[in-house]
Each structure stands twice: as C-alpha cells, then as structure tokens.
Design an enzyme around this catalytic site. Structure first.
Site, PDB file in Angstrom:
ATOM      1  N   SER A   1      63.773  21.542  27.697  1.00 57.32           N
ATOM      2  CA  SER A   1      62.398  21.900  27.430  1.00 57.32           C
ATOM      3  C   SER A   1      61.762  21.228  26.414  1.00 57.32           C
ATOM      4  CB  SER A   1      62.386  23.259  26.967  1.00 57.32           C
ATOM      5  OG  SER A   1      63.112  23.361  25.630  1.00 57.32           O
ATOM      6  N   LYS A   2      60.524  21.365  26.220  1.00 57.56           N
ATOM      7  CA  LYS A   2      60.001  20.333  24.971  1.00 57.56           C
ATOM      8  C   LYS A   2      58.739  21.216  24.739  1.00 57.56           C
ATOM      9  CE  LYS A   2      60.659  16.463  22.911  1.00 57.56           C
ATOM     10  NZ  LYS A   2      62.016  16.003  22.608  1.00 57.56           N
ATOM     11  N   ALA A   3      58.294  21.135  23.500  1.00 56.65           N
ATOM     12  CA  ALA A   3      56.994  21.596  23.007  1.00 56.65           C
ATOM     13  C   ALA A   3      56.165  20.418  22.353  1.00 56.65           C
ATOM     14  CB  ALA A   3      57.179  22.719  21.987  1.00 56.65           C
TER      15      ALA A   3
ATOM     16  N   ASP B   1      61.278  17.270  16.677  1.00 53.09           N
ATOM     17  CA  ASP B   1      60.818  16.060  17.085  1.00 53.09           C
ATOM     18  C   ASP B   1      59.677  15.225  16.240  1.00 53.09           C
ATOM     19  OD1 ASP B   1      60.373  13.855  18.799  1.00 53.09           O
ATOM     20  OD2 ASP B   1      60.102  15.014  20.601  1.00 53.09           O
TER      21      ASP B   1
END
Length: 622
Positions: A238-240, A298
C-alpha cells in the site's frame, strides 16, 4: 421555540468548529458565494471536485484542470444540481434516516434524467455525472462524525478508472481525504497491507496543479511497487500520498501546515477503519467488513508525526496502535537512523557491479553519481555505506538534491560528505574548498544552478547511477535519450540501481536497455529493506512490551539488518543468474523473481523462525 433555538445553536457551534479544518475554497463557497449551501454540503462539493481532478484530467487535461472543474461545478447555473447530488450522498449515508437502496437507485436515475434534460454543456454534464458515480462508488464516509478533522471516503477502486479498458490491476481498496490545504489518497492491493505515507509539497500553484492531476497515479504506482516488494512479508502493498498546498507560505507556516495535514489525514483514515461505538453509530458501512492498515514513514514524515500517529491510534481505539505506524523513534527501528533501506540498495549495487561490470568494489576503483542529498534517508545512508564498505575505491563524481549539485571528476571529498550527513545538511552546504581542481558546486538559487542540478544525472559519466531521491518519472520516454552519450556511444552510466521509487518509467527502462544496454535494478527489488524492517518491527510490537523491545533493541536491530542483507543478496544473485541464463531486460527477470515462490517461502520460514526465537528468548512473554 426553545428547542428550535437550541438546534440552531448546535448547528452554528458545529460549523464554527469545522472552519478550523475547512479548505479556503470551501470557506469561500459557503460563506461568501452560497451561504444557503451550509458547511457540510460545501465541504463535500469541494472534496468531490478534488477527487475528480486526477480522473477527468486523463480525458482532457486542459478542459478538466483543477481550477476549471471547481469553477464549472460551482457556477450558479450548476450549483443547484451539484447540491442535489450531495443531498443524495447525505441521504445514502445518514446514520438514522438512511434511504433504502431502491429509493437511492430511483433518485439517482431522476437526477441523471434532470442533468440530461437541463444541462447543455457537455463538460458540466460530464462532471455532474461523475459526481453521481462517486456517490454510487462510496462505501463509507466520516461526514457525520462530530469531531472529524477532514472529509473522508472509502471508495470502490473502479471509480478511479478514467476510461474503459484501462490495462492495469485494480487495487483492493482506496481511501480519500480532503481537508484544509490538502488532499490524500491511500491505495492498497491486499486486505491487510503495509506501506509508507509521503508528503508532496509543490513550491508554487502551477506545480501544485500538475501534481494534483497525477497524485492518484503516483499513489497507485507506489502502492503497486510496494505490492511487489512485499512478497517477502505477510502483508500486501500500500501507499499514502498527501498533496499539500504550501504556496506562498513562510518556512515556519509550511511546516505547521504539513504537520496539521498529517494529523488530519491520519485521523480521517482512523475514522474509516476503527471499530468503536461512535463509528458504528455514525458511519454507514457498505463494505460490511473491518479493515486493517499499517503505515510507515516516507518523504517528509518526521519522528514528531510518527509519535503523534501512534498516540492518536491508541486514543481512537485502533486494536494494535503500536503496529499502526512503523519506524518509531524509541520502540521501533527508525529507517533513517539505521539506514535500513540503503543497506538493501547497496547489496544490489555490490552484486550488480560484480555481475554487470565485472568489478570487485572491495578491490577495484569505480565511479558513481547519485540524486538525493546527504541529509536524505536513502541517499545519506547510502553515502555512509559506500564509504564504509569501499573507502577510496568509490569515487562519487556527482550528487544532486533540491538545493543544487556538487560535481568532481576526482571524486567528492568523503570527509566533507560525512560532515553533511551527520549534520543533516543538503549538498549546497558542501565546502568549495574541498572540491578538486575541476570540481564545481551549483546552487539551485540561480537559473544556471537549476539547469546543472536537473541535468546532472544525465551529463556526468560514471560506472553506476543510484537515484536515491527525486520525483517519480524523472526519466521518461520524452527525455530518456538525454541519458545516452552523443554519437551512439552507450549511456552515461551502464548500470542503474533504483534507490528511489518510480524514478524511471517502465517504457524508459525498456528503451534504455534496448538502445544502450543499460542494466537497471528496479526499485521494488533494490529499496525494499525498509518495508521488511517495518514488518519485523510490527511483529515485535505484537509480541513484546515497549520495555522488552527497548531493552533488547540493539540485538533485534542487528538481527534484522543481517536478515535483510541476506535476503537482498540472495534475490540479487538469483536475478542476475537468471539474467545471464535467459538474456533479456532485468526488468523482465525482476518481474519473474517477484512472483517466484521460492523467496517467499524462504522468507516466510525465516519470519516464523524469528518469531519463535523471540518467544524463546524473552520468556517473560505470556
């Protein structure tokens, strides 16, 4: 009567409280242009407009710019239709007076007929139809929560497909948040997923509009790359990506807005996934299932953010708050402090130098250029590891970051680079007195410096290039030829090891290999040390108390670092062996390795072995 006045006072109190978290566009819409709309409806309209931008801009980027979408939807001619669509959304998700599915379908059909009959402008009609689609594809919202920080949606991922026949895998789930000066996406490819949260802060309004158009695609691409990386751990990828408007803000104001945006975005995610009496009562859930998400740090996420997120998750009732965010400064393995991502990057570089260039970096001299500064997580730690492992054999001929670039054909002074690393200073602070005879320092504060920085990765000739910082798609099909030497003499670097995510597009990777034989180790292999570390950290968070972890932290960190170096070495050697046995692009070999069952089974066994080792070692665990 008194009851009516009390209700009005409650409404006024609620809407005044919301203004702290409202976007300036929403404020203008509901307090200046259309006071009859009310804050809630105005917030949904601006949220829908932001959500539509990355979808509609693919159809026509000029007609469907961020500004034109908002201006069209909020024209006097169309604001009534937009308001009616929002009312349908509110009726569908009302916690106590929700309309039936049959009534919803009937009202949606009536609105579609109304738009068709009354709206002649095809652009306006297309936007209103898309708003109706968003209502239909919304599975959960926090709009009725009393103390929410932003407007959030759990979406059916198919809403983000701009055109039929789009040839890429559909994500498992998408969360969207719209708040004061920010929009955020969280994309995941499996039910239980792990991936980082990055903050994107364009320097001006023009760049913000460009980033808004590609924000979802960036989040999708990063999440998909994470899915490939996560073959080594139990969680999916996943990533935001949180896009923040910091145009015209001072440095202190920018930092304030960034920290506030992190809080609002994270709390909105928690609104949509925590299972508490409040969310059960106020959030209609068409998914009907509990959702589990793990975040990590990140770009531009700082320890202060991490600590707040953990504390907030605990306060909001998340089942395992210490597992909600990794890289915790105290009871975690901080990625920047221990250089976990760079450890994996360097293993791939070491193997690639030996396999592709026939160099033994422990014995032979080699040259290298890098994007990302000494103060960066991946770039800074990679510099430290290069100097630690290879000493004077490694000649770093160029480094570029946001502040400028330093170049030296004799190799940049290692002591000076380590001074910048330990002081967390960017490359513009490199002392010119430490440069060689032909060395140069270019500052991004000048037009010439910007040109030199932006072209450094193409201009300088070196054995290897490590992009360890920089925006996605920096090298694409429009500019990849700049990386090639004039006269058909190959490329400025025959080897690239991607420390940064998505630095090179898929098509450009293929073109560089076919036209110049450039060997490229893809990001989803090279830089996954961070997510492997995070997974082990969360295993520890579930098994150990904070005190038990901190008492044994150094031993745990050492074991995790040893494991991730071994995993990286094993996979790198496998990949290059297959590359030599079956010639083709490393990208293609990488794809095969990423779905190969052997590494996954091996790592799964190693993970379980690690768990039982910890259980045995810390006998105080019940």
């Amino acid at each position: 009567g008194q009851g009516s006045r009390d209700d009005m006072f409650k409404l006024l109190k609620r809407e005044l409280k919301r203004t702290k978290w409202l976007d300036p566009e929403t404020m203008d819409l509901v307090f200046d242009r259309y006071p009859w709309l009310g804050v809630r409806r105005g917030e949904i309209i601006t949220g829908f407009c932001s959500l539509m931008h990355p979808i509609m801009s693919k159809i026509n980027p000029l007609a469907f710019s961020k500004t034109s979408i908002f201006h069209t939807v909020t024209k006097k001619r169309y604001i009534g239709h937009a308001s009616a669509i929002v009312d349908l959304f509110l009726d569908r998700f009302h916690p106590t007076q929700r309309i039936s599915q049959e009534d919803f379908e009937s009202q949606r059909a009536r609105l579609q007929e109304l738009i068709e009959a009354e709206i002649e402008d095809t652009m306006a009609a297309g936007l209103l139809y898309k708003m109706l689609e968003i209502v239909s594809h919304s599975l959960k919202t926090n709009i009725f929560l009393e103390n929410r920080y932003a407007f959030g949606l759990r979406l059916d991922p198919s809403i983000m497909v701009a055109e039929q026949g789009e040839d890429r895998e559909l994500p498992y789930g998408i969360l969207f948040a719209h708040g004061r000066r920010f929009n955020g996406y969280h994309v995941r490819f499996r039910d239980i997923s792990r991936g980082g949260m990055r903050l994107v802060t364009p320097p001006n309004g023009e760049q913000y509009a460009l980033e808004s158009a590609r924000q979802y695609d960036e989040c999708y691409g990063l999440a998909f790359a994470q899915q490939l990386k996560n073959k080594d751990i139990p969680e999916g990828g996943s990533k935001a990506v949180v896009l923040i408007d910091v145009d015209s803000l001072s440095l202190s104001a920018k930092n304030f807005v960034m920290r506030k945006s992190v809080k609002a975005f994270t709390d909105t995610i928690l609104d949509l996934i925590v299972d508490t009496p409040e969310t059960r009562e106020q959030c209609v859930n068409f998914r009907g299932r509990k959702e589990v998400i793990y975040l990590g740090p990140d770009e531009q996420v700082i320890p202060q953010d991490i600590n707040w997120i953990i504390q907030r998750a605990a306060k909001r009732g998340y089942d395992t708050p210490n597992a909600f965010m990794s890289s915790k400064p105290r009871a975690g393995i901080n990625h920047k402090e221990y250089g976990v991502t760079s450890e994996g990057v360097n293993v791939y570089l070491d193997v690639a130098l030996r396999e592709i260039l026939g160099l033994d970096p422990k014995k032979d001299s080699f040259t290298l250029k890098m994007t990302g500064g000494p103060d960066g997580d991946v770039a800074g730690n990679e510099l430290k590891i290069l100097i630690r492992e290879y000493g004077d054999n490694c000649k770093i001929v160029g480094i570029a970051d946001h502040s400028g670039c330093a170049e030296d054909p004799e190799g940049l002074n290692h002591e000076e680079l380590m001074r910048l690393f330990h002081a967390s200073l960017c490359i513009s602070h490199f002392s010119e007195s430490k440069l060689g005879t032909d060395g140069k320092l270019h500052l991004a504060s000048t037009e010439e410096g910007v040109k030199a920085r932006n072209s450094m990765h193409n201009r300088l000739v070196s054995d290897a290039f490590v992009p360890a910082g920089g925006r996605p798609n920096t090298i694409d099909m429009h500019n990849y030829k700049h990386f090639l030497l004039e006269g058909g003499g190959g490329a400025s670097s025959p080897l690239i090891v991607e420390g940064a995510n998505l630095f090179i597009t898929t098509e450009a990777r293929q073109a560089l290999f076919e036209e110049a034989g450039v060997a490229i180790v893809k990001d989803s292999s090279a830089n996954k040390g961070g997510v492997i570390t995070s997974s082990y950290e969360i295993i520890c968070a579930m098994l150990l108390s904070e005190e038990e972890f901190t008492d044994n932290k150094q031993q745990i960190v050492n074991e995790v670092l040893e494991k991730l170096r071994n995993f990286a070495s094993m996979e790198a050697k496998l990949m290059f062996r297959e590359f030599h046995n079956y010639p083709g692009t490393i990208k293609s070999i990488h794809s095969l390795v990423c779905i190969n069952s052997f590494p996954f089974l091996f790592v799964s066994y190693a993970a379980h072995h690690c768990i039982f080792t910890y259980l045995h070692r810390f006998s105080s665990i019940p």
